[in-house]
Design an enzyme around this catalytic site. Sequence first.
Site, PDB file in Angstrom:
ATOM      1  N   GLN A 201     -10.049   1.346   4.000  1.00  0.00           N
ATOM      2  CA  GLN A 201      -9.559   1.084   2.649  1.00  0.00           C
ATOM      3  C   GLN A 201      -8.600  -0.104   2.600  1.00  0.00           C
ATOM      4  O   GLN A 201      -8.465  -0.758   1.563  1.00  0.00           O
ATOM      5  CB  GLN A 201      -8.846   2.322   2.097  1.00  0.00           C
ATOM      6  CG  GLN A 201      -9.780   3.488   1.841  1.00  0.00           C
ATOM      7  CD  GLN A 201      -9.027   4.692   1.321  1.00  0.00           C
ATOM      8  OE1 GLN A 201      -8.267   4.587   0.379  1.00  0.00           O
ATOM      9  NE2 GLN A 201      -9.234   5.839   1.944  1.00  0.00           N
TER      10      GLN A 201
ATOM     11  N   GLY B 281      -4.843  11.289 -11.394  1.00  0.00           N
ATOM     12  CA  GLY B 281      -4.900   9.850 -11.205  1.00  0.00           C
ATOM     13  C   GLY B 281      -6.352   9.399 -11.228  1.00  0.00           C
ATOM     14  O   GLY B 281      -7.263  10.167 -10.886  1.00  0.00           O
ATOM     15  N   ALA B 282      -6.569   8.139 -11.644  1.00  0.00           N
ATOM     16  CA  ALA B 282      -7.937   7.618 -11.724  1.00  0.00           C
ATOM     17  C   ALA B 282      -8.048   6.252 -11.067  1.00  0.00           C
ATOM     18  O   ALA B 282      -8.961   5.490 -11.374  1.00  0.00           O
ATOM     19  CB  ALA B 282      -8.386   7.542 -13.183  1.00  0.00           C
ATOM     20  N   GLY B 283      -7.134   5.957 -10.160  1.00  0.00           N
ATOM     21  CA  GLY B 283      -7.187   4.695  -9.434  1.00  0.00           C
ATOM     22  C   GLY B 283      -8.167   4.760  -8.284  1.00  0.00           C
ATOM     23  O   GLY B 283      -8.959   5.714  -8.155  1.00  0.00           O
ATOM     24  N   SER B 284      -8.124   3.751  -7.409  1.00  0.00           N
ATOM     25  CA  SER B 284      -9.100   3.659  -6.323  1.00  0.00           C
ATOM     26  C   SER B 284      -9.002   4.833  -5.354  1.00  0.00           C
ATOM     27  O   SER B 284     -10.019   5.394  -4.930  1.00  0.00           O
ATOM     28  CB  SER B 284      -8.928   2.334  -5.580  1.00  0.00           C
ATOM     29  OG  SER B 284      -7.609   2.222  -5.061  1.00  0.00           O
TER      30      SER B 284
ATOM     31  N   THR C   1       0.854  -1.177   0.000  1.00  0.00           N
ATOM     32  CA  THR C   1       0.000   0.000   0.000  1.00  0.00           C
ATOM     33  C   THR C   1       0.894   1.232   0.000  1.00  0.00           C
ATOM     34  O   THR C   1       2.116   1.117  -0.080  1.00  0.00           O
ATOM     35  CB  THR C   1      -0.913   0.021   1.237  1.00  0.00           C
ATOM     36  OG1 THR C   1      -0.134   0.323   2.406  1.00  0.00           O
ATOM     37  CG2 THR C   1      -1.598  -1.341   1.435  1.00  0.00           C
ATOM     38  N   CYS C   2       0.260   2.401   0.129  1.00  0.00           N
ATOM     39  CA  CYS C   2       1.064   3.623   0.092  1.00  0.00           C
ATOM     40  C   CYS C   2       1.943   3.767   1.328  1.00  0.00           C
ATOM     41  O   CYS C   2       2.891   4.551   1.320  1.00  0.00           O
ATOM     42  CB  CYS C   2       0.172   4.855  -0.044  1.00  0.00           C
ATOM     43  SG  CYS C   2      -1.005   5.065   1.306  1.00  0.00           S
ATOM     44  N   ASN C   3       1.649   3.029   2.395  1.00  0.00           N
ATOM     45  CA  ASN C   3       2.485   3.168   3.592  1.00  0.00           C
ATOM     46  C   ASN C   3       2.925   1.847   4.201  1.00  0.00           C
ATOM     47  O   ASN C   3       3.285   1.797   5.368  1.00  0.00           O
ATOM     48  CB  ASN C   3       1.772   4.018   4.657  1.00  0.00           C
ATOM     49  CG  ASN C   3       0.384   3.511   4.967  1.00  0.00           C
ATOM     50  OD1 ASN C   3       0.116   2.316   4.870  1.00  0.00           O
ATOM     51  ND2 ASN C   3      -0.503   4.420   5.326  1.00  0.00           N
ATOM     52  N   ARG C   4       2.904   0.753   3.401  1.00  0.00           N
ATOM     53  CA  ARG C   4       3.445  -0.507   3.899  1.00  0.00           C
ATOM     54  C   ARG C   4       3.781  -1.441   2.732  1.00  0.00           C
ATOM     55  O   ARG C   4       3.133  -1.397   1.684  1.00  0.00           O
ATOM     56  CB  ARG C   4       2.481  -1.201   4.861  1.00  0.00           C
ATOM     57  CG  ARG C   4       1.311  -1.924   4.237  1.00  0.00           C
ATOM     58  CD  ARG C   4       0.483  -2.672   5.273  1.00  0.00           C
ATOM     59  NE  ARG C   4      -0.113  -1.748   6.229  1.00  0.00           N
ATOM     60  CZ  ARG C   4       0.229  -1.675   7.513  1.00  0.00           C
ATOM     61  NH1 ARG C   4       1.142  -2.507   7.997  1.00  0.00           N
ATOM     62  NH2 ARG C   4      -0.327  -0.796   8.312  1.00  0.00           N
TER      63      ARG C   4
END
EC number: 1.2.1.70
Length: 451
Positions: free
Chosen positions: A116, A192-195, A49-52
């Site tokens: 999330q 960006g168009a991701g989740s 993820t963005c932080n792990r």
Amino acid sequence: MSLLVVGLSHRSAPVSILERASLPADTQAKLLQDSLAAEPAAEATVLATCNRIELYADVDKFHAGVAELSTLLAQHSGVGLDELTPYLYVHYEDRAVHHLFSVACGLDSMVVGEGQVLGQIKDALALGQELHTAGRLLNDLFQQALRVGKRAHSETGIDRAGQSLVTFGLEQLAQDTAVETWARGKRALVIGAGSMSSLAAATLARAGVAEIVVANRTLARAERLAEILAEPGGTGVTARAAEMVAVGDELRRADVVVSCTGATGLVLTGDAVAAAAEGRDEPLYLLDLAMPRDIDAAVHRIPGARLVDIESLADASADAPMAADVDQVRSIVSDEVAAFGAAQRAAHITPTVVALRTMAADVVASEVARLEGRLPGLDDKQRAEITQTVRRVVDKLLHAPTVRVKQLASEPGGAGYADALRTLFDLDPETVASVSRADLNDADVKNRGRV
């Protein structure tokens, strides 16, 4: 069960390391394939993820597994092993289960209680299933983690302990003003168009922004998101798509910018933001949710611009109040870890019990056949009654010990009961292994349809 997790997160590593160690989708796939090629790992999947970044594996040797997985993380992240090692954490068996369940409940998130991560855990499992690197253990583990996370959110008020990273970031931008008041009437640029970008766009639309422009490398995805936002049944906000080459022009027209792309370099430079912020009556608000960062950290020093990024979110969330519901979620996690461990230990002995009953059935069939040879005058009714009687005797003799051994095996330290059963009854190891393989194949077929 020999579950091992090796990873790093916002709790163990600075943002600068997390940025450099981020894993694109194709790199994640290669990491999993190489993990299975390594001798200690029989299964593997990665949660990124963005932080792990966490690599989960079923290993047969602890120390060799830690060394191999750490080396693979370093190789695929591009951060040298010597530099990466101080920031890595290791969890094994029940501690690894406890860690993933805590992550699924939002207890280990940057913002406590955010939901999330459940979608990210689901994606991690789907990738392992797609590449056939997730076997019975990881399928069971990740499926149960999803159930535990959903239970925590439905049975407690953990959602009140924190917000999603998007909402929390927007609250940091708004500072002491309600997001709905602060955002009303503003023009937003979502890059960006991701989740995560889609969630940010929807959140801004619900907060009352006047217009949303979606910019993305693939224009069709930006157009699709803009259509969804503008649908009467959706948010109904005015929305349109833009190509990435137009981001500079759109930046000058925007009041608030949210960026979350998979780019490896900067999307917005300090100079671009400085030019867009010049001469404004109100600051240009920027929220960077990407890892590695999309927006130049130098923007923090630009007059007329206010930037909130992953690093500043980490600092802010460290001081966020913890809700009382967190204790209840921790209790749920502890109970679920114990139940999962018991179920896995009980499942470990099942192939041995099945092999024992198969052997007993073979003995019954052999003895009945021998009896028929010695008493050829038996009619069908007599033969059936004798066969049924012998089977009942065997079943009664096996019932109590097999039930009890399953109970004992489910308790901590019960793994040795399967070995004892195999030794006492001289069971063929290949027969036990064949039952295990059949169970694994059945579980794989079932689980692939459950994600």
